[in-house]
Design a protein around this motif. Sequence first.
Motif, mmCIF file in Angstrom:
data_model
loop_
_atom_site.group_PDB
_atom_site.id
_atom_site.type_symbol
_atom_site.label_atom_id
_atom_site.label_comp_id
_atom_site.label_asym_id
_atom_site.label_seq_id
_atom_site.Cartn_x
_atom_site.Cartn_y
_atom_site.Cartn_z
ATOM 1 N N GLU A 314 0.816 -1.174 -0.010
ATOM 2 C CA GLU A 314 0.053 -0.020 0.026
ATOM 3 C C GLU A 314 1.045 1.440 0.014
ATOM 4 O OE1 GLU A 314 -2.523 -0.091 3.603
ATOM 5 O OE2 GLU A 314 -1.436 -1.901 4.159
ATOM 6 N N MET A 315 0.441 2.315 -0.304
ATOM 7 C CA MET A 315 1.178 3.600 -0.304
ATOM 8 C C MET A 315 0.839 4.189 0.634
ATOM 9 S SD MET A 315 1.369 4.247 -4.445
ATOM 10 C CE MET A 315 0.595 5.867 -4.271
ATOM 11 N N SER A 316 1.032 3.625 1.887
ATOM 12 C CA SER A 316 0.814 4.013 3.413
ATOM 13 C C SER A 316 1.795 3.451 4.151
ATOM 14 C CB SER A 316 -0.482 3.817 3.783
ATOM 15 O OG SER A 316 -0.812 2.487 4.011
ATOM 16 N N SER A 317 1.733 3.921 5.390
ATOM 17 C CA SER A 317 2.527 3.286 6.280
ATOM 18 C C SER A 317 1.980 1.846 6.860
ATOM 19 C CB SER A 317 2.602 3.930 7.749
ATOM 20 O OG SER A 317 1.402 4.034 8.315
ATOM 21 N N ASN A 329 -5.539 -14.421 10.205
ATOM 22 C CA ASN A 329 -5.760 -14.865 11.601
ATOM 23 C C ASN A 329 -4.566 -15.649 12.225
ATOM 24 O OD1 ASN A 329 -7.698 -15.002 13.756
ATOM 25 N ND2 ASN A 329 -8.860 -16.758 12.947
ATOM 26 N N GLY A 330 -3.407 -15.308 12.011
ATOM 27 C CA GLY A 330 -2.377 -15.796 12.639
ATOM 28 C C GLY A 330 -1.982 -17.015 12.099
ATOM 29 N N LYS A 331 -2.327 -17.668 11.027
ATOM 30 C CA LYS A 331 -1.965 -18.992 10.419
ATOM 31 C C LYS A 331 -0.569 -18.880 9.796
ATOM 32 C CE LYS A 331 -6.355 -20.890 9.514
ATOM 33 N NZ LYS A 331 -7.484 -21.309 8.238
ATOM 34 N N THR A 332 -0.349 -17.741 9.105
ATOM 35 C CA THR A 332 1.125 -17.501 8.522
ATOM 36 C C THR A 332 1.467 -16.005 8.582
ATOM 37 O OG1 THR A 332 2.417 -17.604 6.978
ATOM 38 C CG2 THR A 332 0.162 -17.169 6.253
ATOM 39 N N LYS A 333 2.785 -15.681 8.119
ATOM 40 C CA LYS A 333 3.023 -14.290 8.674
ATOM 41 C C LYS A 333 2.445 -13.137 7.625
ATOM 42 C CE LYS A 333 7.691 -14.605 6.581
ATOM 43 N NZ LYS A 333 9.098 -14.567 7.062
ATOM 44 N N VAL A 334 2.379 -12.268 8.068
ATOM 45 C CA VAL A 334 1.529 -10.893 7.189
ATOM 46 C C VAL A 334 2.847 -9.678 7.268
ATOM 47 C CG1 VAL A 334 -0.161 -9.435 6.747
ATOM 48 C CG2 VAL A 334 -0.425 -11.667 7.712
ATOM 49 N N GLU A 335 3.251 -9.251 6.241
ATOM 50 C CA GLU A 335 4.193 -8.161 6.418
ATOM 51 C C GLU A 335 3.534 -7.043 5.532
ATOM 52 O OE1 GLU A 335 6.987 -7.874 8.033
ATOM 53 O OE2 GLU A 335 7.094 -9.969 8.783
ATOM 54 N N HIS A 336 4.309 -5.881 5.567
ATOM 55 C CA HIS A 336 3.903 -4.767 4.961
ATOM 56 C C HIS A 336 4.918 -3.942 3.969
ATOM 57 C CE1 HIS A 336 3.703 -0.213 4.783
ATOM 58 N NE2 HIS A 336 2.559 -0.488 4.049
ATOM 59 N N PHE A 337 4.632 -3.661 2.820
ATOM 60 C CA PHE A 337 5.535 -2.740 2.001
ATOM 61 C C PHE A 337 4.788 -1.612 1.536
ATOM 62 C CE2 PHE A 337 7.352 -1.068 -1.809
ATOM 63 C CZ PHE A 337 8.468 -0.836 -1.234
ATOM 64 N N GLY A 338 5.472 -0.488 1.567
ATOM 65 C CA GLY A 338 4.820 0.808 1.349
ATOM 66 C C GLY A 338 5.672 1.981 1.064
ATOM 67 N N ARG A 339 5.336 2.772 0.154
ATOM 68 C CA ARG A 339 6.279 4.148 0.085
ATOM 69 C C ARG A 339 5.145 5.422 1.021
ATOM 70 N NH1 ARG A 339 10.843 4.555 -2.794
ATOM 71 N NH2 ARG A 339 11.173 6.200 -1.521
ATOM 72 N N MET A 340 5.472 6.408 1.370
ATOM 73 C CA MET A 340 4.514 7.576 1.818
ATOM 74 C C MET A 340 4.875 8.774 1.250
ATOM 75 S SD MET A 340 4.872 6.271 6.074
ATOM 76 C CE MET A 340 6.705 6.160 5.776
ATOM 77 N N GLY A 341 3.763 9.535 1.366
ATOM 78 C CA GLY A 341 4.091 11.152 1.206
ATOM 79 C C GLY A 341 3.866 11.287 -0.466
ATOM 80 N N GLY A 342 3.370 10.416 -0.787
ATOM 81 C CA GLY A 342 3.158 10.674 -2.303
ATOM 82 C C GLY A 342 4.231 10.004 -3.296
ATOM 83 N N VAL A 343 5.194 9.247 -2.726
ATOM 84 C CA VAL A 343 6.092 8.486 -3.640
ATOM 85 C C VAL A 343 5.765 7.218 -4.074
ATOM 86 C CG1 VAL A 343 8.446 7.213 -3.465
ATOM 87 C CG2 VAL A 343 7.999 9.483 -2.093
#
Lengths: 361, 181
Positions: A314-317, A329-343
């Motif tokens: 997502e383009m957010s934090s 629901n905890g079954k496997t890992k969930v990570e995030h990738f995103g850029r912020m501020g209009g990038v």
Amino acid sequence: MGDLRLMKGNEVIAEAAIRCGCDGYFGYPITPQSEVMETLMLRRPWEETGMVVLQAESEVASINMMFGGASSGKKVMTSSSSPGISLMTEGISYMAGAELPGVIVNVQRGGPGLGTIQPSQADYFQATKGGGHGDYRLIVLAPNSVQEMNDFVDLGFELSFKYRNPALILTDGVIGQMMEKVELSEFKPRLTDKQIEEKYGEWIASGKKPDRERHIKTSLEMVSEVQEKNNERFQAKYRAMEKDEVRFEAIQCDDAEYVIVAYGVSSRISQKAVVLLREQGIKAGLLRPITLFPFPTQKINQLTDKAKGFLSVEMSSGQMIEDVKLAVNGKTKVEHFGRMGGVIATPGEVVDAVKQKLIGG
Amino acid sequence: MTEEIIIAGFGGQGVLSMGKILAYSGIMQNQEVSWFPSYGPEMRGGTANVTVILSDERISSPVLNQFDTAIILNQQSLDKFEDKVKPGGTLLFDPNGIIKEPTRTDIKIYKIDATRIAADNGQPKTFNMIVLGAFLKAKPIVKIENVKKGLEKSLPERHHKMIPMNIEALILGEKELIEVQ
């Protein structure tokens, strides 16, 4: 085959409104969505279909004009970008509380505050978790192409009238500003007052009739017990939406060991990342929520059978990641990738994030 | 076939409209296209760029970090995008105002002296069409007849009298292309 054009997402929103028989647009200019009203003013639909196009004195005025139009059963819409939507949230909450339909478009830009005019997806919480006060939800549609900018205006109206609840098209500066090939919808005539009375006579404020009580369109209810009943009715609608209106697109998810979850422009960038990952022999897939509320919780949960990890892009934090985590629901890992501020993230960055956060980590 | 292109230069050079004409030409030969501009507080004299993709398949990302072709019209853009051309890709530039020429050895490099040619002809506004013509000589991804059809479709009728002049500029660009390496 309909009318094939090369158009900007924002221009298509305007054209789609005219073609689906919209009765009124009320807006206030803000980058990166000013082309919506510019296109409407250029097209002069009031001469063609009788549709009203009005530049209001502020976003607060726009949303309250929508409240009025919707109260009489008219198809009304507005559009803005992030700071403007913040100004509208009071009115949006009032519309949800008064059970009024209408389409609101948010072409997101970077925040918080006035932020930047560049694209962003940091309004996910605002769109899906309320934004305004009270226990309400919006039907949230997330187009990822100029074609869907066309299709979702009509769909937004259809759903918002079906549930008598505002619908929000949550898009971003990329989809709004980019041009793609688009097949425009056929023209649908606006409903006449008589047709509106026949379809929505049970609830619209169209003048007191001798055989019924007055229809007062308000979100105010001073008797708590009655207001609790109202809330129960709203909640029942939201549960019905969760049951019947979930929309998503699953790309190469069947054998996917690593699933990217992304909406809007991030889903387009991630789709390219999936191609690049597959070229390297990594079984990646993309799950794209088309409705952000209701969220495709069940589908994501099913994917945990095979998937070793999920990456919310997502383009957010990291906002939608919370809904992905609830679904997994905890079954496997969930990570995030995103850029912020209009990038804007690039496909290469998403590839690296999958490798580092899901495979390597 | 998929061609991922960045066109970059000064605002006012016709960067965005060149991209739009290219995208329209792609539509005329039944391709998928996307056009994503840099937008912002930019104006005449500032920098402007647009990413254009033409493909026989559905286009995924409209935003890219690597390109098959870079069409470069000023020094800032050359500095910014030279490294972003894929190995084996193509870089086309107008030498006007370029003080530091491209140094990559793993890409094809072409030159078109479009600013000068357009000025010599007394038609500075045809500059971007000369560049487009040069590009289509280096990489014939769309046919000239489809550019013409694209112009007919995208321009309002009252501007159709300008089309022959633009097509001439396109052909001139094809002729004047210089292969550097």
